[in-house]
Structure formats: C-alpha cells, structure tokens
Design a protein around this motif. Structure first.
Motif, mmCIF file in Angstrom:
data_model
loop_
_atom_site.group_PDB
_atom_site.id
_atom_site.type_symbol
_atom_site.label_atom_id
_atom_site.label_comp_id
_atom_site.label_asym_id
_atom_site.label_seq_id
_atom_site.Cartn_x
_atom_site.Cartn_y
_atom_site.Cartn_z
ATOM 1 N N MET A 27 0.852 -1.166 0.000
ATOM 2 C CA MET A 27 0.000 0.000 0.000
ATOM 3 C C MET A 27 0.902 1.234 0.000
ATOM 4 N N ASN A 28 0.496 2.237 -0.766
ATOM 5 C CA ASN A 28 1.189 3.512 -0.805
ATOM 6 C C ASN A 28 0.191 4.642 -0.671
ATOM 7 N N ILE A 29 0.535 5.639 0.105
ATOM 8 C CA ILE A 29 -0.235 6.874 0.160
ATOM 9 C C ILE A 29 0.516 7.869 -0.714
ATOM 10 N N ILE A 30 -0.175 8.441 -1.675
ATOM 11 C CA ILE A 30 0.444 9.392 -2.596
ATOM 12 C C ILE A 30 -0.165 10.759 -2.324
ATOM 13 N N GLU A 31 0.672 11.701 -1.975
ATOM 14 C CA GLU A 31 0.183 13.041 -1.677
ATOM 15 C C GLU A 31 0.034 13.852 -2.955
ATOM 16 N N THR A 32 -1.026 14.625 -3.009
ATOM 17 C CA THR A 32 -1.235 15.583 -4.098
ATOM 18 C C THR A 32 -1.583 16.917 -3.451
ATOM 19 N N PRO A 33 -0.570 17.631 -3.002
ATOM 20 C CA PRO A 33 -0.830 18.887 -2.284
ATOM 21 C C PRO A 33 -1.507 19.921 -3.168
ATOM 22 N N TYR A 34 -2.356 20.720 -2.555
ATOM 23 C CA TYR A 34 -3.045 21.798 -3.258
ATOM 24 C C TYR A 34 -2.078 22.967 -3.362
ATOM 25 N N MET A 85 0.550 21.108 -13.103
ATOM 26 C CA MET A 85 0.329 19.760 -13.618
ATOM 27 C C MET A 85 1.476 18.882 -13.159
ATOM 28 N N SER A 86 1.153 17.690 -12.677
ATOM 29 C CA SER A 86 2.209 16.774 -12.275
ATOM 30 C C SER A 86 1.772 15.332 -12.467
ATOM 31 N N LYS A 87 2.745 14.480 -12.754
ATOM 32 C CA LYS A 87 2.498 13.051 -12.826
ATOM 33 C C LYS A 87 2.502 12.545 -11.395
ATOM 34 N N VAL A 88 1.431 11.867 -11.000
ATOM 35 C CA VAL A 88 1.299 11.374 -9.639
ATOM 36 C C VAL A 88 1.930 9.997 -9.520
ATOM 37 N N VAL A 89 1.591 9.126 -10.460
ATOM 38 C CA VAL A 89 2.125 7.763 -10.454
ATOM 39 C C VAL A 89 1.965 7.179 -11.852
ATOM 40 N N GLN A 121 -1.387 5.792 -16.245
ATOM 41 C CA GLN A 121 -0.759 6.983 -15.685
ATOM 42 C C GLN A 121 -1.812 7.805 -14.954
ATOM 43 N N VAL A 122 -1.434 8.361 -13.814
ATOM 44 C CA VAL A 122 -2.322 9.221 -13.046
ATOM 45 C C VAL A 122 -1.654 10.590 -12.939
ATOM 46 N N LEU A 123 -2.407 11.644 -13.317
ATOM 47 C CA LEU A 123 -1.912 13.010 -13.286
ATOM 48 C C LEU A 123 -2.785 13.842 -12.359
ATOM 49 N N ASN A 124 -2.215 14.916 -11.850
ATOM 50 C CA ASN A 124 -2.972 15.887 -11.074
ATOM 51 C C ASN A 124 -2.839 17.232 -11.779
ATOM 52 N N ILE A 125 -3.981 17.838 -12.097
ATOM 53 C CA ILE A 125 -4.005 19.160 -12.728
ATOM 54 C C ILE A 125 -4.750 20.095 -11.798
ATOM 55 N N GLN A 126 -4.133 21.245 -11.526
ATOM 56 C CA GLN A 126 -4.775 22.266 -10.709
ATOM 57 C C GLN A 126 -4.802 23.555 -11.526
ATOM 58 N N LEU A 127 -5.985 24.126 -11.654
ATOM 59 C CA LEU A 127 -6.181 25.332 -12.460
ATOM 60 C C LEU A 127 -6.909 26.389 -11.649
ATOM 61 N N ARG A 128 -6.511 27.634 -11.838
ATOM 62 C CA ARG A 128 -7.263 28.748 -11.250
ATOM 63 C C ARG A 128 -8.457 29.062 -12.154
ATOM 64 N N ILE A 139 -8.055 15.011 -11.051
ATOM 65 C CA ILE A 139 -7.252 13.802 -11.242
ATOM 66 C C ILE A 139 -7.567 13.263 -12.637
ATOM 67 N N VAL A 140 -6.515 12.989 -13.405
ATOM 68 C CA VAL A 140 -6.628 12.436 -14.754
ATOM 69 C C VAL A 140 -6.030 11.033 -14.718
ATOM 70 N N ILE A 141 -6.809 10.043 -15.121
ATOM 71 C CA ILE A 141 -6.346 8.662 -15.146
ATOM 72 C C ILE A 141 -6.322 8.198 -16.593
ATOM 73 N N LYS A 142 -5.115 7.939 -17.111
ATOM 74 C CA LYS A 142 -4.958 7.446 -18.481
ATOM 75 C C LYS A 142 -4.802 5.930 -18.402
ATOM 76 N N ILE A 143 -5.709 5.240 -19.094
ATOM 77 C CA ILE A 143 -5.729 3.774 -19.048
ATOM 78 C C ILE A 143 -5.216 3.278 -20.399
ATOM 79 N N GLY A 144 -3.980 2.782 -20.407
ATOM 80 C CA GLY A 144 -3.309 2.397 -21.647
ATOM 81 C C GLY A 144 -3.840 1.119 -22.238
#
Length: 99
Positions: free
Chosen positions: A1-8, A17-21, A27-34, A93-98
């Motif tokens: 088990m892993n806890i993955i932080e995605t700070p605001y 934008m960052s690749k989370v894992v 692939q899982v990405l985190n995008i934060q937009l104003r 959260i963006v989840i790309k399923i290959g």
C-alpha cells in the motif's frame, strides 16, 4: 500500500500539472487550475477518466461542452479531441488507461 500526496498548490502558483504515479500502461496526473485558466485542445491515445476533486471544469469534447464537478467522472475514448477551462479554481485527477 502507498499513500500518494497531491498537495493543493494554487495558493503558491498558477496552473499546476504533475504526474502522480505511472504503472506499465497506466498513468495518473494531477491538474490544478485557477478560475479562467485553460488547457488547449489536445487528445490522448488512451482511454481517459477525469475526476474533479474540487471546483468546476468545463470540458469541450469533440465540440460538445460538458460541465464536470465533484460527483462526476468523465470518460473520454482514445483520440477524442478535448479542451478544458476552469469555471472555478479546480483540482482534477486524470487517469490514463493504456492499451
């Protein structure tokens, strides 16, 4: 088990934008937009799931607009052209399923 932080991070900087894992074909990405920030039209070769954790995001997929908020999951097929604009400050959260 892993806890993955995605700070605001929007309090510190604009668009983030960052690749989370990444796994073999996923692939899982985190995008934060104003509010008002956009990502121009593009596509992905994979199936994509979008989960809005905070805020509201207007997606335009193949010319059709769809407001996505918490409580929704947006699925896009491979190669569907899409763009997005934050209607409110948003954390996605963006989840790309290959294949």
């Amino acid at each position: 088990m892993n806890i993955i932080e995605t700070p605001y991070l929007l309090e510190e900087k604009e668009k983030h934008m960052s690749k989370v894992v990444q796994f073999e074909n996923h692939q899982v990405l985190n995008i934060q937009l104003r509010k008002g920030e956009e990502i121009k039209e593009h596509d992905a070769k994979e199936d994509v799931l979008i989960v809005v954790r905070k805020g509201k995001v207007l997606f335009t997929v193949k010319g059709v607009e769809q407001l996505v908020t918490t409580g929704h999951i947006l699925h896009m097929n491979p190669l569907e052209r899409h763009a997005l604009k934050a209607v409110e400050d948003a954390d996605v959260i963006v989840i790309k399923i290959g294949n």
